[in-house]
Scaffold this motif. Sequence first.
Motif, short mmCIF file in Angstrom:
data_model
loop_
_atom_site.label_atom_id
_atom_site.label_comp_id
_atom_site.label_asym_id
_atom_site.label_seq_id
_atom_site.Cartn_x
_atom_site.Cartn_y
_atom_site.Cartn_z
N GLY A 1 0.78 -1.24 0.00
CA GLY A 1 0.00 0.00 0.00
C GLY A 1 0.80 1.28 0.00
O GLY A 1 0.31 2.32 0.44
N ASN A 2 2.03 1.23 -0.51
CA ASN A 2 2.92 2.39 -0.39
C ASN A 2 2.87 3.33 -1.59
O ASN A 2 3.91 3.79 -2.08
CB ASN A 2 4.34 1.89 -0.14
N CYS A 3 1.69 3.57 -2.06
CA CYS A 3 1.46 4.60 -3.08
C CYS A 3 0.00 5.00 -3.03
O CYS A 3 -0.82 4.35 -2.38
CB CYS A 3 1.85 4.11 -4.48
N ALA B 1 11.74 3.53 5.86
CA ALA B 1 13.03 2.97 6.28
C ALA B 1 12.80 1.60 6.89
O ALA B 1 11.78 1.36 7.56
CB ALA B 1 13.71 3.88 7.29
N SER B 2 13.74 0.70 6.66
CA SER B 2 13.65 -0.63 7.27
C SER B 2 15.02 -1.28 7.26
O SER B 2 15.92 -0.86 6.53
CB SER B 2 12.65 -1.52 6.53
N THR B 3 15.16 -2.34 8.05
CA THR B 3 16.32 -3.21 7.93
C THR B 3 15.89 -4.45 7.18
O THR B 3 14.71 -4.75 7.05
CB THR B 3 16.88 -3.59 9.31
N THR C 1 10.50 -5.96 -1.35
CA THR C 1 9.07 -6.16 -1.55
C THR C 1 8.31 -6.21 -0.23
O THR C 1 7.09 -6.16 -0.21
CB THR C 1 8.80 -7.45 -2.35
N LYS C 2 9.04 -6.34 0.87
CA LYS C 2 8.41 -6.35 2.20
C LYS C 2 8.98 -5.22 3.05
O LYS C 2 9.13 -5.36 4.27
CB LYS C 2 8.64 -7.70 2.87
N ILE C 3 9.22 -4.10 2.41
CA ILE C 3 9.95 -3.04 3.10
C ILE C 3 9.17 -2.45 4.27
O ILE C 3 9.75 -1.96 5.23
CB ILE C 3 10.35 -1.94 2.10
N SER C 4 7.85 -2.50 4.24
CA SER C 4 7.07 -1.92 5.33
C SER C 4 7.31 -2.63 6.65
O SER C 4 7.31 -2.00 7.72
CB SER C 4 5.58 -1.96 5.00
N GLN D 1 17.36 -0.50 4.17
CA GLN D 1 16.71 -0.15 2.90
C GLN D 1 15.88 1.11 3.11
O GLN D 1 15.25 1.28 4.16
CB GLN D 1 15.77 -1.26 2.44
N PHE D 2 15.86 1.95 2.09
CA PHE D 2 15.05 3.16 2.13
C PHE D 2 14.25 3.26 0.83
O PHE D 2 14.81 3.18 -0.26
CB PHE D 2 15.93 4.41 2.29
N PHE D 3 12.96 3.43 0.97
CA PHE D 3 12.03 3.49 -0.16
C PHE D 3 11.71 4.96 -0.42
O PHE D 3 11.29 5.68 0.49
CB PHE D 3 10.76 2.72 0.24
#
Length: 575
Positions: free
Chosen positions: A244-246, A364-366, A371-374, A402-404
Amino acid sequence: MEAEFKERSQQTIAKFAGQKYGSTAFENEKRSYPKAMMDFLAGNREKAIAFLQSEDADPQLHQHTLGIDFYSSFTLKGQVRKYFYFGKYLDPSYRQRMKKAMAILTEQDPLTRKFSTPRKFWLKSSDNCNTWVDCRNTDNLKGMRNVAVYLFAQETGNEATRKIYKERLRRDIRTLYQIGQGEWDSENYLGHTITGYINLYDFAQDPEAKSLAKSALDWFFASGALKYWRGGFGGPSKRDYGGGNCVWCALATHELGLYFGDSPISDPNPSPDEVHLITSTYRPPPAIVALAKKQFPKPVELLNSKPTYENWKPGNDAAPQFYETLYFGQTFQLGTLAQGSGGDWNGFKMMAFNSGRGVDYFIASTGTDPTKISTASIGNENIAQYRNLVIWLNHQPKAPFQFFLPKSALVETSKGITFIKYEKTWLALTPINLAVEGINATATQKIQKRYPDDQILTATGNGKKFTGFALEVGEPETHGSWEKFQKSVIAQSCLNLQQIDKGEVEYQGVVGKVKLQYQGVNLPKVWRNGKQHNWRQHFAVYQSADGVKSPIYQGWKSGKLTIKAGGYEFQNQSR
């Protein structure tokens, strides 16, 4: 607002005109029934009704209810509106069979009735229910089930069952006003929960039950309004699966956006479940609509709490499980959880204003799966946030980050700081024992199908004991220009790593400062602008950091929700 709602409704109906419905196997009615109902509203009445009253694809599973499928919660939700709203268009004999089946189902509590031969509805054993009705207890499924059984018992005069389900509904709705929702702010399931309860609002004959339904809907829409913005859905959320990141990508935005709108682009792929809203008389109060449109004085910072998932179990209401900080600038909204991301919850998400597509995201994530950045996490994250300042710390020496961010963003590095320029919002990312590697082509390629306009920036810990970053967010109202933002951050902001070996980091921003002491699996020690944060004072479901009860306030176990936005005020109290 009503005119806009009707216009969006007509646009949605038009998109489903003539579409194929699908099947009635298993719980495929989840989409096929709403699609047929939409097609009915579009004018294809005979075709739609013929499908809605066709025999179920799995008749052997429903012999006890005269061939009518009353099992899966998603199917139940569709059966309710089929019978109570579209029922006058059904063949009288079919409608009568449905009513007889309802009477059979609710003669006793269907959750207490078992099949002589245990049924296996799904292959996953954890989802198998040897009961007459779906026994799964996720908030959305439980709401659909309880509402449907209540209404079926009401329709057939099975008072004992109706009263049992009324009390279950009352208990769950009361919990919302005490400690919040276990499946909180879910970008995937909030819309399903709403469309389940809207059936109760529309078809309950008992005024008290209808009032309960309105209380539930007002609460759900208020929680959704806080995270919704211009067609996007941002900030921390439970059951966030990364899709849902858009704008208009989160499932919940379809139901929320039907009422809230406020996006430069219309919903290109609406949900068929919107038929429940389009045919309903429910409308969220104007204060909740204004909250969604962010019509309140900014900047404002909220310190919110979220309960444990199974919050109905004894002892699970003793304290929150998650502690959220949510900051609204003029051009962005930024939210974090003290515990970071993990499992199925997202603990870091920002939305920034975009004039063309509504909002852009920064996540932001580790981890290494973009594809599962959230929710991707290597575990034991600690996050501190004070307004527009964030510190993220991890105890893995070579942690991958990782940064989206959108492809339209300008990325520059100066004095060891990675500056990222959005349309009206600016970011300064200062690494902590972290080597920023730049845009990763391989990771970016992996998200292109879902997010063709976005990209992945990666970084890796340099082997030291603690890794992470500090983030400072600016905008024209605080810094004037992009160039001034960069200069002021370089000249005035400072990262103090003198105690980093003890897991202690302080970041002095251009305005304000934040400090974090890493505590592993426990809540981090946090200092907000020099004052140590007391997590016991962070129990409120919704509260402003400055103590003002706006734009939204709900104390822990207070039973009362207050919203002030757009010149409107709304209050509701649980019974």
